[in-house]
Write a protein that holds these residues in place. Sequence first.
Motif, PDB file in Angstrom:
ATOM      1  N   ALA A 463       0.896  -1.201   0.027  1.00  0.00           N
ATOM      2  CA  ALA A 463       0.165  -0.024  -0.031  1.00  0.00           C
ATOM      3  C   ALA A 463       1.117   1.173  -0.093  1.00  0.00           C
ATOM      4  CB  ALA A 463      -0.801   0.032   1.180  1.00  0.00           C
ATOM      5  N   ASP A 464       1.831   1.468   0.818  1.00  0.00           N
ATOM      6  CA  ASP A 464       2.751   2.324   0.822  1.00  0.00           C
ATOM      7  C   ASP A 464       3.403   2.477  -0.403  1.00  0.00           C
ATOM      8  OD1 ASP A 464       2.062   2.807   3.357  1.00  0.00           O
ATOM      9  OD2 ASP A 464       3.874   2.049   4.317  1.00  0.00           O
ATOM     10  N   CYS A 465       3.810   1.435  -1.107  1.00  0.00           N
ATOM     11  CA  CYS A 465       4.626   1.597  -2.439  1.00  0.00           C
ATOM     12  C   CYS A 465       3.515   2.177  -3.403  1.00  0.00           C
ATOM     13  CB  CYS A 465       5.085   0.068  -2.823  1.00  0.00           C
ATOM     14  SG  CYS A 465       5.708   0.304  -4.258  1.00  0.00           S
ATOM     15  N   LEU A 466       2.233   1.849  -3.461  1.00  0.00           N
ATOM     16  CA  LEU A 466       1.430   2.414  -4.503  1.00  0.00           C
ATOM     17  C   LEU A 466       1.132   3.919  -4.154  1.00  0.00           C
ATOM     18  CD1 LEU A 466      -1.187  -0.776  -4.638  1.00  0.00           C
ATOM     19  CD2 LEU A 466       0.704  -0.087  -6.066  1.00  0.00           C
ATOM     20  N   VAL A 467       0.832   4.102  -2.925  1.00  0.00           N
ATOM     21  CA  VAL A 467       1.021   5.586  -2.563  1.00  0.00           C
ATOM     22  C   VAL A 467       2.218   6.580  -3.189  1.00  0.00           C
ATOM     23  CG1 VAL A 467       0.944   7.648  -0.720  1.00  0.00           C
ATOM     24  CG2 VAL A 467      -0.531   5.330  -0.690  1.00  0.00           C
ATOM     25  N   MET A 469       4.148   5.594  -5.741  1.00  0.00           N
ATOM     26  CA  MET A 469       4.062   5.270  -7.139  1.00  0.00           C
ATOM     27  C   MET A 469       2.847   6.529  -7.346  1.00  0.00           C
ATOM     28  SD  MET A 469       4.088   1.456  -8.149  1.00  0.00           S
ATOM     29  CE  MET A 469       4.347   1.835  -9.670  1.00  0.00           C
ATOM     30  N   ARG A 470       1.806   6.734  -6.904  1.00  0.00           N
ATOM     31  CA  ARG A 470       0.821   7.546  -7.355  1.00  0.00           C
ATOM     32  C   ARG A 470       1.316   9.256  -7.013  1.00  0.00           C
ATOM     33  NH1 ARG A 470      -4.822   6.982  -4.462  1.00  0.00           N
ATOM     34  NH2 ARG A 470      -3.824   7.477  -2.492  1.00  0.00           N
ATOM     35  N   GLU A 471       2.179   9.629  -5.992  1.00  0.00           N
ATOM     36  CA  GLU A 471       2.635  10.929  -5.841  1.00  0.00           C
ATOM     37  C   GLU A 471       3.425  11.045  -6.647  1.00  0.00           C
ATOM     38  OE1 GLU A 471       3.692  10.386  -1.560  1.00  0.00           O
ATOM     39  OE2 GLU A 471       1.710  10.694  -0.950  1.00  0.00           O
ATOM     40  N   VAL A 545      12.551  -1.081  -9.870  1.00  0.00           N
ATOM     41  CA  VAL A 545      12.579  -0.039 -11.146  1.00  0.00           C
ATOM     42  C   VAL A 545      11.201   0.277 -11.344  1.00  0.00           C
ATOM     43  CG1 VAL A 545      13.138   0.192 -13.723  1.00  0.00           C
ATOM     44  CG2 VAL A 545      14.571  -1.579 -12.186  1.00  0.00           C
ATOM     45  N   MET A 546      11.151   1.741 -11.167  1.00  0.00           N
ATOM     46  CA  MET A 546       9.907   2.434 -11.471  1.00  0.00           C
ATOM     47  C   MET A 546       9.776   3.288 -12.562  1.00  0.00           C
ATOM     48  SD  MET A 546       8.569   3.493  -7.472  1.00  0.00           S
ATOM     49  CE  MET A 546       8.356   1.979  -6.162  1.00  0.00           C
ATOM     50  N   THR A 547       8.729   3.444 -13.397  1.00  0.00           N
ATOM     51  CA  THR A 547       8.557   4.303 -14.541  1.00  0.00           C
ATOM     52  C   THR A 547       7.419   5.101 -14.650  1.00  0.00           C
ATOM     53  OG1 THR A 547       8.161   2.312 -16.037  1.00  0.00           O
ATOM     54  CG2 THR A 547      10.523   2.843 -15.995  1.00  0.00           C
ATOM     55  N   THR A 548       7.496   5.897 -15.372  1.00  0.00           N
ATOM     56  CA  THR A 548       6.205   6.765 -15.699  1.00  0.00           C
ATOM     57  C   THR A 548       5.372   6.381 -16.633  1.00  0.00           C
ATOM     58  OG1 THR A 548       7.398   8.228 -16.781  1.00  0.00           O
ATOM     59  CG2 THR A 548       7.376   8.928 -14.512  1.00  0.00           C
TER      60      THR A 548
END
Length: 548
Positions: A463-467, A469-471, A545-548
Amino acid sequence: MSEAMQETRTASAPPPAHYDVIVVGGGLGGLYALHRLRALGLTVRLFEAGSGVGGTWFWNRYPGARCDVESMEYSYSFSNDLQQQWVWPERYGTQPEILRYINHVADRFDLRRDIQLNTRVTSALFDPDVRRWTLKTEPGDVVSARFCVMASGNLSTPRVPDFKGLAGFRGRCYHSGLWPHEGVDFSSQRVAVIGTGSSGVQMIPLIAAQADRLTVFQRTANFSLPARNAPLDPERERRHKEHYPARRRAALETPFGIAGHPAPTQSARQVTEQERQRAYEAKWAEGGSISFLYSYTDLLVDQASNDTAAEFVRQKIRGIVHSPAIAEILAPKDHPIGTKRLCLDTNYYETYNRNNVSLVDVKHDPIVEITASGLRTASTEHGPFDAIVFATGFDAMTGALREIDIRVQDGGTLADEWQAGPRTYLGLMMAGFPNMFVVTGPGSPSVKTQMILAIEQHTDWIADCLVHMREQGFTKIEAARPAQDAWVQHVNEVADSTLYPLANSWYVGANIPGKPRVFMPYVGGFAGYNQKCDAVANNGYEGFVMTT
């Protein structure tokens, strides 16, 4: 509105087929994931194969089914009102009581409106172009979501051995993990039970008390300790609830995720034999597996120390079982104590003193086939039986995920990636499978901890990870393969520093023919694992790895 009416309304008016998150599995993990992620304002849909919520506690209704973690610990901590108001009647929760609790949670937090029952997910395909998962179900639904949370459980794929002749047996067959919801009356029946793991140990005394004749077929003897179950003392409950939040915080700092057991300070080899006997006797009288393993610092890492505890329990078995020959068959000698899941029982060994109970050692006289009226071992025809009960366990930790065709478009499949055994980063994600999270997956403490604590820790992290990513405007997250490789190596190195690999257990898939022998849970302790997960998040989700 009644539960049945709620389910009918949900089934007759399905919501749109596009979601932010799809959760697979309606057990304790899936329900908390639904609650937690929905609170973030995400659209969430949960699919459950069964006709009710509860996961393992929905399916495992065999006689004597009971949790081996004390009920005051084996419960959600996310709501203080819930943990203060719920009253557990016994020290260890029974299956019916735990299922009643789970259903209460589903109703209390209005979860059913986003749950679709009787819906088995058969495939999940990730499209890299649109960055969404498309899932198909057995009833024919096609749904998509940006993220998938796989909460399909560690012990949810029953294993029924493929014995020759099974289809021709004229009696009834049952599996501990697929027990009839209406129950089974074994009165005046001749019954065979195959398997003496946790399920067998729990059901055998109760079946023996009902059946005219019970024959137990044991391949591997398992260590079992007395549960010392009893009605929960109101004063003990009051004291526990008075300090509930503090106890929950303390549990985060322990290896097994359970507070209330003082950490040992000495090696078993640092004390005299008389001191060890006194310590083991006290733990035996107290009951419970965690307490016993906490007798000394090195019971799971030093063979000589472990031998002292194992021999203590073997001597207890010899003192309980009247027949020396039967006692020796029941006394485990092929693995260190605690390296397979320790069983907890009520009068298990005493059951073999009954005149209507017999034991067959199938390690030395293996089962060859099921016959029309019974079964045949290499040397003997056994029967006739009115019923055969399979207490043969599960395809643990990976079975439920491997039953789903998980793949990436123009990419790999999970079946191929896990051909040599499961590979994850932190037990949370798999390299090559973006936007798919796993709750208590292989490579995490999971079954080596208090499972609900592990569920909440994983779900809160997701949940914290998804927050985050959203931010930050990210739409895709994936475990980096080098980070995954390093974590898998670390999991194996930690396991190899202990006695765990010396046992042919379901921790390594030994109960499933052809399954790769890989040690699946992380045994470095919950506290250290939790700190690692926090460090990864605090360092910008290092290894992902996070991408937009």
